[in-house]
Design a protein around this motif. Structure first.
Motif, PDB file in Angstrom:
ATOM      1  N   LEU A  41       0.828  -1.194   0.000  1.00 56.40           N
ATOM      2  CA  LEU A  41       0.000   0.000   0.000  1.00 56.40           C
ATOM      3  C   LEU A  41       0.870   1.254   0.000  1.00 56.40           C
ATOM      4  CD1 LEU A  41      -2.721  -0.938   2.662  1.00 56.40           C
ATOM      5  CD2 LEU A  41      -3.022  -0.845   0.175  1.00 56.40           C
ATOM      6  N   ASP A 100      -0.574   7.002   1.860  1.00 60.60           N
ATOM      7  CA  ASP A 100      -1.930   7.459   2.177  1.00 60.60           C
ATOM      8  C   ASP A 100      -2.895   6.285   2.310  1.00 60.60           C
ATOM      9  OD1 ASP A 100      -0.998  10.057   2.092  1.00 60.60           O
ATOM     10  OD2 ASP A 100      -1.713  10.445   0.046  1.00 60.60           O
ATOM     11  N   GLU A 101      -2.739   5.289   1.435  1.00 60.36           N
ATOM     12  CA  GLU A 101      -3.602   4.106   1.506  1.00 60.36           C
ATOM     13  C   GLU A 101      -3.391   3.349   2.808  1.00 60.36           C
ATOM     14  OE1 GLU A 101      -4.072   2.335  -2.923  1.00 60.36           O
ATOM     15  OE2 GLU A 101      -1.997   2.483  -2.204  1.00 60.36           O
ATOM     16  N   ALA A 139      -5.069   5.216   5.649  1.00 61.41           N
ATOM     17  CA  ALA A 139      -6.521   5.038   5.546  1.00 61.41           C
ATOM     18  C   ALA A 139      -6.929   3.654   6.045  1.00 61.41           C
ATOM     19  CB  ALA A 139      -6.967   5.241   4.103  1.00 61.41           C
ATOM     20  N   PHE A 140      -6.158   2.626   5.679  1.00 65.31           N
ATOM     21  CA  PHE A 140      -6.441   1.254   6.130  1.00 65.31           C
ATOM     22  C   PHE A 140      -6.364   1.164   7.658  1.00 65.31           C
ATOM     23  CE2 PHE A 140      -4.323  -2.717   7.489  1.00 65.31           C
ATOM     24  CZ  PHE A 140      -5.345  -3.625   7.238  1.00 65.31           C
TER      25      PHE A 140
END
Length: 342
Positions: free
Chosen positions: A320, A323-324, A327-328
């Motif tokens: 990831l 940012d991903e 978010a996760f």
């Protein structure tokens, strides 16, 4: 180790050690203090009993992190012994057989004693001695040593103490119970120099490790009122200061100590693995997680990311983006906190 199943597994492991003659000891990839301490201590215990014991680790695990290089690894091999099928394989501190870097898999011709304290252990052994109430795997090894009537020499005592002190966070983590202190007292009586062990593990650090810490702390982010405190370390950081991957050890403790933090996360870039769909470099990251008060089970987050660990200390590997990943983590934390409030 209160359940009947755990007691029966302990007795069976003891019987197999007493009656067995050849053993091969393995632990998980990128071994920490508990993994190495369990490996070395069990090897020397078996040797003291007159058993033929081989420790097995992959060649690419070396050099070990600087704080563990004092271990005496005489009796270690980087290739499986030719008579491996005839030996009993003892897995130590390994929650999942997939974390074995040597490709040893369970089959009809492989006999495995699985000795561990991770609550999410997948029970892959022929015999599974998994005690998630133990502070560390070395605590289980210490218990087996006493039952086998082996008196710890200096190397055994030091190895067991290293596993104990590292997996309890110097006796500060929630997993530190009365038994951990009893074990520590017995090991000190056996000759452990606590100050010397502390110096080896937590002082005399390479200057590059301090520089890496500074770079990580310069990137600290806080989310959701401080519930999540996260930092990252890039490959450029490692190259710029001449740091080894193991130098990230301890950084996450600075993150988890910040007020209001429920989950601390450290993402360290491991390697570039090609190009992503948007043309950017695809980077593999290792993510370490710590829970401060136990309200969030970080092992559940790690499992959702393909990893595992303990309720308060876990990790996973991901591709990831930054940012991903944040978010996760925020989504996973929020889901658990929402459930706990209902």
């Amino acid at each position: 180790m209160g359940s009947n199943g755990a007691v029966a597994a302990r007795e069976r492991v003891l019987e197999e050690i007493r009656t067995g003659s050849g053993f091969c000891l393995v632990t998980h990839e990128h071994p920490d203090g508990d993994a190495l301490g369990s490996l070395v201590a069990m090897h020397r215990i078996l040797t003291a009993l007159g058993k033929d014991s081989v420790m097995l680790m992959a060649a690419d695990e070396f050099p070990l992190p600087y704080e563990y290089r004092f271990f005496d690894l005489q009796g270690l091999s980087t290739v499986p012994p030719t008579d491996l099928p005839a030996r009993t394989i003892i897995y130590l501190d390994c929650g999942n057989i997939d974390r074995n870097p040597l490709g040893i898999v369970k089959g009809d011709d492989v006999h495995i004693l699985n000795i561990d304290h991770h609550h999410d252990n997948t029970r892959f052994g022929t015999v599974d001695l998994v005690d998630d109430e133990a502070a560390c795997t070395t605590e289980i090894v210490w218990d087996l040593m006493r039952a086998l009537g082996v008196e710890p020499d200096q190397d055994i005592a030091d190895a067991l103490y290293v596993g104990l002190v590292t997996d309890t966070g110097r006796f500060m983590y929630e997993n530190t119970g009365p038994r951990a202190h009893v074990m520590a007292a017995e090991l000190i009586e056996a000759g452990v120099d606590t100050h010397a062990i502390y110096r080896r593990l937590y002082e005399d650090m390479p200057y590059a490790k301090l520089e890496l810490l500074g770079r990580a702390l310069a990137r600290v982010e806080r989310h959701d009122g401080g519930t999540l405190t996260v930092a990252r370390v890039t490959r450029e950081d490692f190259d710029a200061v001449g740091a080894e991957d193991s130098y990230t050890e301890g950084i996450i403790d600075h993150l988890r100590s910040v007020e209001h933090t429920k989950v601390a996360a450290l993402a360290r870039e491991v390697e570039s693995i090609g190009v992503a769909g948007d043309g950017a470099a695809a980077i593999r990251k290792k993510v370490s997680l710590r829970s401060t008060d136990g309200e969030v089970d970080v092992s559940a987050i790690a499992r959702a990311g393909g990893g595992g660990g303990h309720r308060q200390a876990a990790g996973f590997t991901t591709q990831l983006g930054d940012d991903e990943l944040v978010a996760f983590l925020r989504e996973q934390i929020a889901a658990q906190l929402a459930l706990s409030s209902t």
